[in-house]
Write a protein that holds these residues in place. Structure first.
Motif, PDB file in Angstrom:
ATOM      1  N   THR A 299      -0.029  12.612   8.052  1.00  0.00           N
ATOM      2  CA  THR A 299      -0.343  13.150   6.723  1.00  0.00           C
ATOM      3  C   THR A 299       0.141  12.209   5.623  1.00  0.00           C
ATOM      4  O   THR A 299      -0.525  12.037   4.601  1.00  0.00           O
ATOM      5  CB  THR A 299       0.292  14.534   6.542  1.00  0.00           C
ATOM      6  OG1 THR A 299      -0.194  15.423   7.571  1.00  0.00           O
ATOM      7  CG2 THR A 299      -0.050  15.129   5.190  1.00  0.00           C
ATOM      8  N   ASN A 300       1.293  11.576   5.873  1.00  0.00           N
ATOM      9  CA  ASN A 300       1.874  10.658   4.884  1.00  0.00           C
ATOM     10  C   ASN A 300       1.314   9.244   5.004  1.00  0.00           C
ATOM     11  O   ASN A 300       1.664   8.378   4.187  1.00  0.00           O
ATOM     12  CB  ASN A 300       3.394  10.613   5.038  1.00  0.00           C
ATOM     13  CG  ASN A 300       4.058  11.939   4.710  1.00  0.00           C
ATOM     14  OD1 ASN A 300       3.528  12.726   3.932  1.00  0.00           O
ATOM     15  ND2 ASN A 300       5.219  12.193   5.303  1.00  0.00           N
ATOM     16  N   GLY A 301       0.483   9.009   6.013  1.00  0.00           N
ATOM     17  CA  GLY A 301      -0.032   7.667   6.223  1.00  0.00           C
ATOM     18  C   GLY A 301       1.040   6.682   6.640  1.00  0.00           C
ATOM     19  O   GLY A 301       0.904   5.471   6.433  1.00  0.00           O
ATOM     20  N   ASP A 302       2.112   7.181   7.247  1.00  0.00           N
ATOM     21  CA  ASP A 302       3.236   6.345   7.669  1.00  0.00           C
ATOM     22  C   ASP A 302       3.074   6.014   9.152  1.00  0.00           C
ATOM     23  O   ASP A 302       3.512   6.758  10.029  1.00  0.00           O
ATOM     24  CB  ASP A 302       4.552   7.090   7.420  1.00  0.00           C
ATOM     25  CG  ASP A 302       5.777   6.202   7.622  1.00  0.00           C
ATOM     26  OD1 ASP A 302       5.667   5.175   8.322  1.00  0.00           O
ATOM     27  OD2 ASP A 302       6.843   6.557   7.081  1.00  0.00           O
ATOM     28  N   TRP A 303       2.436   4.884   9.434  1.00  0.00           N
ATOM     29  CA  TRP A 303       2.097   4.543  10.825  1.00  0.00           C
ATOM     30  C   TRP A 303       3.345   4.210  11.642  1.00  0.00           C
ATOM     31  O   TRP A 303       3.396   4.516  12.847  1.00  0.00           O
ATOM     32  CB  TRP A 303       1.113   3.378  10.854  1.00  0.00           C
ATOM     33  CG  TRP A 303      -0.062   3.562   9.944  1.00  0.00           C
ATOM     34  CD1 TRP A 303      -0.511   2.702   8.989  1.00  0.00           C
ATOM     35  CD2 TRP A 303      -0.956   4.697   9.884  1.00  0.00           C
ATOM     36  NE1 TRP A 303      -1.605   3.212   8.338  1.00  0.00           N
ATOM     37  CE2 TRP A 303      -1.900   4.440   8.862  1.00  0.00           C
ATOM     38  CE3 TRP A 303      -1.035   5.902  10.580  1.00  0.00           C
ATOM     39  CZ2 TRP A 303      -2.916   5.322   8.537  1.00  0.00           C
ATOM     40  CZ3 TRP A 303      -2.044   6.800  10.248  1.00  0.00           C
ATOM     41  CH2 TRP A 303      -2.968   6.508   9.248  1.00  0.00           C
TER      42      TRP A 303
ATOM     43  N   THR B  30       3.231  15.095  10.582  1.00  0.00           N
ATOM     44  CA  THR B  30       3.746  14.808   9.239  1.00  0.00           C
ATOM     45  C   THR B  30       3.557  13.341   8.873  1.00  0.00           C
ATOM     46  O   THR B  30       3.152  13.001   7.750  1.00  0.00           O
ATOM     47  CB  THR B  30       5.240  15.171   9.161  1.00  0.00           C
ATOM     48  OG1 THR B  30       5.402  16.573   9.428  1.00  0.00           O
ATOM     49  CG2 THR B  30       5.817  14.850   7.785  1.00  0.00           C
ATOM     50  N   ALA B  31       3.828  12.457   9.844  1.00  0.00           N
ATOM     51  CA  ALA B  31       3.685  11.026   9.596  1.00  0.00           C
ATOM     52  C   ALA B  31       2.235  10.653   9.323  1.00  0.00           C
ATOM     53  O   ALA B  31       1.939   9.834   8.445  1.00  0.00           O
ATOM     54  CB  ALA B  31       4.223  10.236  10.786  1.00  0.00           C
TER      55      ALA B  31
ATOM     56  N   GLN C 161       6.362  16.006  14.127  1.00  0.00           N
ATOM     57  CA  GLN C 161       6.737  14.815  13.372  1.00  0.00           C
ATOM     58  C   GLN C 161       5.580  13.828  13.290  1.00  0.00           C
ATOM     59  O   GLN C 161       5.372  13.184  12.255  1.00  0.00           O
ATOM     60  CB  GLN C 161       7.959  14.150  14.011  1.00  0.00           C
ATOM     61  CG  GLN C 161       9.238  14.966  13.892  1.00  0.00           C
ATOM     62  CD  GLN C 161      10.433  14.272  14.511  1.00  0.00           C
ATOM     63  OE1 GLN C 161      10.301  13.224  15.152  1.00  0.00           O
ATOM     64  NE2 GLN C 161      11.619  14.853  14.329  1.00  0.00           N
TER      65      GLN C 161
ATOM     66  N   TYR D  78      -5.309  17.470  13.723  1.00  0.00           N
ATOM     67  CA  TYR D  78      -5.076  16.776  12.464  1.00  0.00           C
ATOM     68  C   TYR D  78      -6.337  16.819  11.618  1.00  0.00           C
ATOM     69  O   TYR D  78      -7.342  16.191  11.966  1.00  0.00           O
ATOM     70  CB  TYR D  78      -4.647  15.333  12.722  1.00  0.00           C
ATOM     71  CG  TYR D  78      -4.418  14.533  11.451  1.00  0.00           C
ATOM     72  CD1 TYR D  78      -3.508  14.970  10.492  1.00  0.00           C
ATOM     73  CD2 TYR D  78      -5.130  13.357  11.219  1.00  0.00           C
ATOM     74  CE1 TYR D  78      -3.300  14.256   9.325  1.00  0.00           C
ATOM     75  CE2 TYR D  78      -4.923  12.623  10.053  1.00  0.00           C
ATOM     76  CZ  TYR D  78      -4.013  13.077   9.116  1.00  0.00           C
ATOM     77  OH  TYR D  78      -3.818  12.380   7.963  1.00  0.00           O
TER      78      TYR D  78
END
Length: 279
Positions: free
Chosen positions: A244-248, A241-242, A238, A207
């Motif tokens: 990268t989106n800052g979606d913990w 991707t999460a 997945q 990452y």
């Protein structure tokens, strides 16, 4: 009042962490020895199978109780370490506040990035403590859950560089693998330090935003990298991707839905929670 006069050294708490960590290491050895003990069936020939079965049940109960005790010690150790780390951070923040120019302090705070600890992750004590608990610490060879001969702190003797790595720390690969030579704790630590460094590199390569993550999530990725290596970690698309989106939440869910989570159990549960909450 200047920062020079503000000195608090919570060494006693750090010593407690080390003591509990030693207990964890010894508890792991005892559990392993007890669970692998082979009962001599001939010893029960004169008293009947019921007594033999009762003795086997007693052994199983003892192993289960020791596992529960070790898990409790793990939670205590993690809580003590987290408390001590928070105390030291508060101590440093208060000490820094005395006598400092508020403008310079504000500028320094703005300059600091969330991932400023990344460069030190190879020597991060909390990461090393977690890995020591997750992997165990044994100087004598044993077979891990995947069937690989293993020694030290999760050092797989089937890996391609195992012979060279053991030679580098002065150990005889064939003798260690055969169980006729144990590692010293210093050799274990040398192997471990090298592998932690490799895991940090693996996590960073996986990452690109690793250095911008907070230390808690850096530890999660490094722990996963240490556990599974670059090839398997690279399959967590997945999760990538999460991140990268800052979606913990999505990151934690992708970890939870993986085959890896079912394999490592409590370890995955803790890392998933750390990824979701950042704590």
């Amino acid at each position: 009042m200047t920062s020079d006069s503000f000195e608090i050294h919570p060494q006693a708490v750090s010593d407690t962490v080390g003591n509990v960590r030693s207990l964890l290491s010894r508890a792991g050895d005892v559990i392993s020895e007890l669970s692998s003990a082979v009962l001599d069936g001939a010893a029960f020939a004169g008293v009947g199978s019921d007594v033999a079965a009762a003795n086997a049940n007693l052994q199983s109960s003892q192993v289960s109780s020791l596992h529960q005790l070790r898990q409790l010690l793990e939670r205590v150790n993690q809580a003590i370490h987290a408390s001590n780390q928070g105390y030291q951070q508060t101590d440093q923040a208060v000490a820094t506040g005395y006598g400092d120019d508020p403008v310079q302090t504000a500028q320094a705070a703005q300059t600091a990035a969330p991932g400023t600890q990344a460069a030190d992750m190879t020597t991060d004590q909390q990461l090393r403590d977690q890995l020591g608990i997750d992997e165990g610490n044994r100087t004598h060879v044993y077979t891990d859950t995947a069937g690989h001969p293993t020694v030290g702190i999760g050092f797989n003797l089937d890996r391609g560089d195992a012979r060279a790595r053991l030679a580098a720390v002065g150990a005889d690969y064939a003798a260690v693998r055969a169980g006729t030579q144990d590692l010293t704790q210093d050799q274990v630590n040398q192997l471990f330090s090298h592998d932690v460094g490799t895991a940090v590199t693996t996590a960073r390569n996986y990452y690109a935003g690793f250095d911008q993550l907070d230390p808690v999530r850096q530890r999660v990725l490094t722990n996963m990298a240490f556990n599974m290596g670059p090839a398997t970690l690279g399959q967590f698309h997945q999760l990538h991707t999460a991140l990268t989106n800052g979606d913990w939440n999505a990151a934690a869910t992708s970890m939870q839905n993986s085959h890896w989570a079912t394999q490592v159990g409590d370890r995955a549960t803790r890392l998933i929670d750390h990824m979701r909450t950042g704590r």
